[in-house]
Design a protein around this motif. Sequence first.
Motif, mmCIF file in Angstrom:
data_model
loop_
_atom_site.group_PDB
_atom_site.id
_atom_site.type_symbol
_atom_site.label_atom_id
_atom_site.label_comp_id
_atom_site.label_asym_id
_atom_site.label_seq_id
_atom_site.Cartn_x
_atom_site.Cartn_y
_atom_site.Cartn_z
ATOM 1 N N THR A 147 0.822 -1.202 0.000
ATOM 2 C CA THR A 147 0.000 0.000 0.000
ATOM 3 C C THR A 147 0.860 1.258 0.000
ATOM 4 O O THR A 147 0.598 2.211 -0.748
ATOM 5 C CB THR A 147 -0.923 -0.006 1.224
ATOM 6 O OG1 THR A 147 -1.742 -1.177 1.174
ATOM 7 C CG2 THR A 147 -1.805 1.213 1.239
ATOM 8 N N ARG A 244 -8.149 -0.395 -13.013
ATOM 9 C CA ARG A 244 -7.125 0.495 -12.457
ATOM 10 C C ARG A 244 -6.004 0.763 -13.445
ATOM 11 O O ARG A 244 -5.327 1.792 -13.367
ATOM 12 C CB ARG A 244 -6.545 -0.093 -11.172
ATOM 13 C CG ARG A 244 -7.402 0.135 -9.938
ATOM 14 C CD ARG A 244 -8.616 -0.725 -9.927
ATOM 15 N NE ARG A 244 -9.532 -0.376 -8.838
ATOM 16 C CZ ARG A 244 -10.829 -0.628 -8.875
ATOM 17 N NH1 ARG A 244 -11.369 -1.189 -9.941
ATOM 18 N NH2 ARG A 244 -11.608 -0.307 -7.876
ATOM 19 N N GLU A 269 -6.209 4.709 -4.232
ATOM 20 C CA GLU A 269 -6.694 3.524 -3.529
ATOM 21 C C GLU A 269 -5.813 3.168 -2.341
ATOM 22 O O GLU A 269 -6.282 2.608 -1.346
ATOM 23 C CB GLU A 269 -6.771 2.330 -4.482
ATOM 24 C CG GLU A 269 -8.010 2.313 -5.342
ATOM 25 C CD GLU A 269 -8.116 1.038 -6.149
ATOM 26 O OE1 GLU A 269 -9.242 0.525 -6.296
ATOM 27 O OE2 GLU A 269 -7.087 0.547 -6.649
ATOM 28 N N GLN A 273 -6.478 1.657 1.465
ATOM 29 C CA GLN A 273 -5.810 0.396 1.791
ATOM 30 C C GLN A 273 -4.984 0.520 3.061
ATOM 31 O O GLN A 273 -5.001 -0.372 3.916
ATOM 32 C CB GLN A 273 -4.887 -0.019 0.641
ATOM 33 C CG GLN A 273 -5.579 -0.707 -0.522
ATOM 34 C CD GLN A 273 -4.557 -1.154 -1.534
ATOM 35 O OE1 GLN A 273 -4.140 -0.384 -2.392
ATOM 36 N NE2 GLN A 273 -4.147 -2.397 -1.446
ATOM 37 N N VAL A 300 -15.020 -3.282 -4.190
ATOM 38 C CA VAL A 300 -14.175 -2.985 -5.350
ATOM 39 C C VAL A 300 -14.986 -3.054 -6.635
ATOM 40 O O VAL A 300 -14.865 -2.199 -7.524
ATOM 41 C CB VAL A 300 -12.986 -3.966 -5.405
ATOM 42 C CG1 VAL A 300 -12.217 -3.802 -6.708
ATOM 43 C CG2 VAL A 300 -12.057 -3.736 -4.221
ATOM 44 N N THR A 303 -17.385 0.139 -6.854
ATOM 45 C CA THR A 303 -16.685 1.390 -7.158
ATOM 46 C C THR A 303 -16.117 1.388 -8.575
ATOM 47 O O THR A 303 -15.971 2.449 -9.187
ATOM 48 C CB THR A 303 -15.560 1.654 -6.148
ATOM 49 O OG1 THR A 303 -14.691 0.507 -6.076
ATOM 50 C CG2 THR A 303 -16.131 1.934 -4.764
ATOM 51 N N SER A 304 -15.831 0.193 -9.098
ATOM 52 C CA SER A 304 -15.315 0.115 -10.472
ATOM 53 C C SER A 304 -16.359 0.563 -11.492
ATOM 54 O O SER A 304 -16.009 1.007 -12.589
ATOM 55 C CB SER A 304 -14.874 -1.320 -10.787
ATOM 56 O OG SER A 304 -13.775 -1.700 -9.997
ATOM 57 N N LEU A 320 -11.940 6.308 -5.444
ATOM 58 C CA LEU A 320 -10.845 5.334 -5.446
ATOM 59 C C LEU A 320 -10.302 5.101 -4.035
ATOM 60 O O LEU A 320 -9.851 3.995 -3.720
ATOM 61 C CB LEU A 320 -9.736 5.815 -6.379
ATOM 62 C CG LEU A 320 -10.074 5.712 -7.874
ATOM 63 C CD1 LEU A 320 -8.984 6.351 -8.727
ATOM 64 C CD2 LEU A 320 -10.268 4.257 -8.293
ATOM 65 N N SER A 323 -12.571 2.597 -2.659
ATOM 66 C CA SER A 323 -12.250 1.306 -3.271
ATOM 67 C C SER A 323 -11.051 0.667 -2.585
ATOM 68 O O SER A 323 -10.996 -0.559 -2.424
ATOM 69 C CB SER A 323 -11.963 1.496 -4.764
ATOM 70 O OG SER A 323 -11.611 0.277 -5.373
ATOM 71 N N GLY A 324 -10.089 1.484 -2.156
ATOM 72 C CA GLY A 324 -8.904 0.951 -1.487
ATOM 73 C C GLY A 324 -9.228 0.268 -0.173
ATOM 74 O O GLY A 324 -8.558 -0.695 0.215
#
Length: 420
Positions: A147, A244, A269, A273, A300, A303-304, A320, A323-324
């Motif tokens: 990360t 991504r 992201e 994370q 994930v 959010t994509s 994003l 999403s992380g």
Amino acid sequence: MLEVLGNPRFRAIWYVVNVAELTRWMELLVTSVLVYSLTDSALMLGLVLGFENLPRPIFSPFTGIIADRFDRKKIWVSSMVIKLGAGAALFLLLFSGNIAPWHVFAAMLAQGISRALEDPARRTAIFDIVGERRVVNALSIDSMSGTMGRMLGPFAGGFLIEHVGYFWPHYPGYTWAYVAVVTMHVAALLMAIRVIIPRVEREWRVEPIWNSLGDVVRAAFSHRQLMGMLFITIMINGLAFPARQFVPAIGRDHLNVGETLVGVLAAAESIGQLVTAVILASVGSIRYHGRIFAIGAFSVMITSTIFVWSPWYAATFAILVLSGIGLSCFGTMQGAITMRSSPPEMRGRMVGLQSLCIGIGTPPGVLLMGWLGDVIGIQTSVTLNALVCIAISVPALFLTPLVTRPSQPPPVTQPQSGPA
């Protein structure tokens, strides 16, 4: 977390991983922006990630066997030598002005081979060092390294491309970026040589390699939680994660920002994370690993479907980051479920099988997403693939006990392969 970090052997591995992951994410951003600037093709941009992941389905089952049978430190160091060689080759090509997209694809293929070697050896070595009781904490800390690398590497790469352009006659920003990449590859290699990984006596039989692979596949099929996790892993790596890779296209063509801000967006992201990895590394115990895995996976996927449509840079960045959070839950629990569900004698092979499931989806996924991106637009392509991923993955939650039961050890089975 402090107990794990107090282990000097784990810390030694962790230091190397910090440098290696920073290098990896910086290099991926630099090569992706380079190929997109040379070709203006979403398909070519996708192939950068596709070639990096292509060796996973080909080599991972065998590198898992290697990790179970041979010295894990030597395997790990060998993988770093491959990374250094590929990075040095791209530096020389950039310096000479003779770079072409196929050179990048070849270098990414070599990097993928090194990762296929590294992952089973490093992760099973971590398990050997910290034991089952602290494996989630250790893997969360390991995830934090990736990360941090993902947070700092793309920003550094984008900054060097856009703002540092001195001395070199060709591709000056890219060349300076690769000076940094090669330097960090050398540093990681020298640090890894000093790491001490304990030798653990593992039982294994002298047998044909296909019998050994058959044993690990049968063990996976006999554990329904593990099967649910591996199925969703294939789907998300084929239909959601490739999105991504197209952040450089979204940043340049739809948000109209330069390479530095593209790098920041690629790192977004990692903020979610990092926060989540710290939390997971600090918890005392977790029973329902599958529930956290599923929450992360579907976060994930969702959010994509939306981040590519935001017309505002700040909103895209925030999506994003969210999403992380899901990505950290997904990745940490993925490794924990794999190793907790594996018999000790085939733990490396099971990590290899997990790596196979990661890799088998990504190359065709980025190829499809990139091709559709050139045909119907990258935004529509990303969203369509993510929606399909959600629809296919939902049944796994009901057909397996992934989210309904606590994580379970592997069932006791007799090996099906022939005698030694």
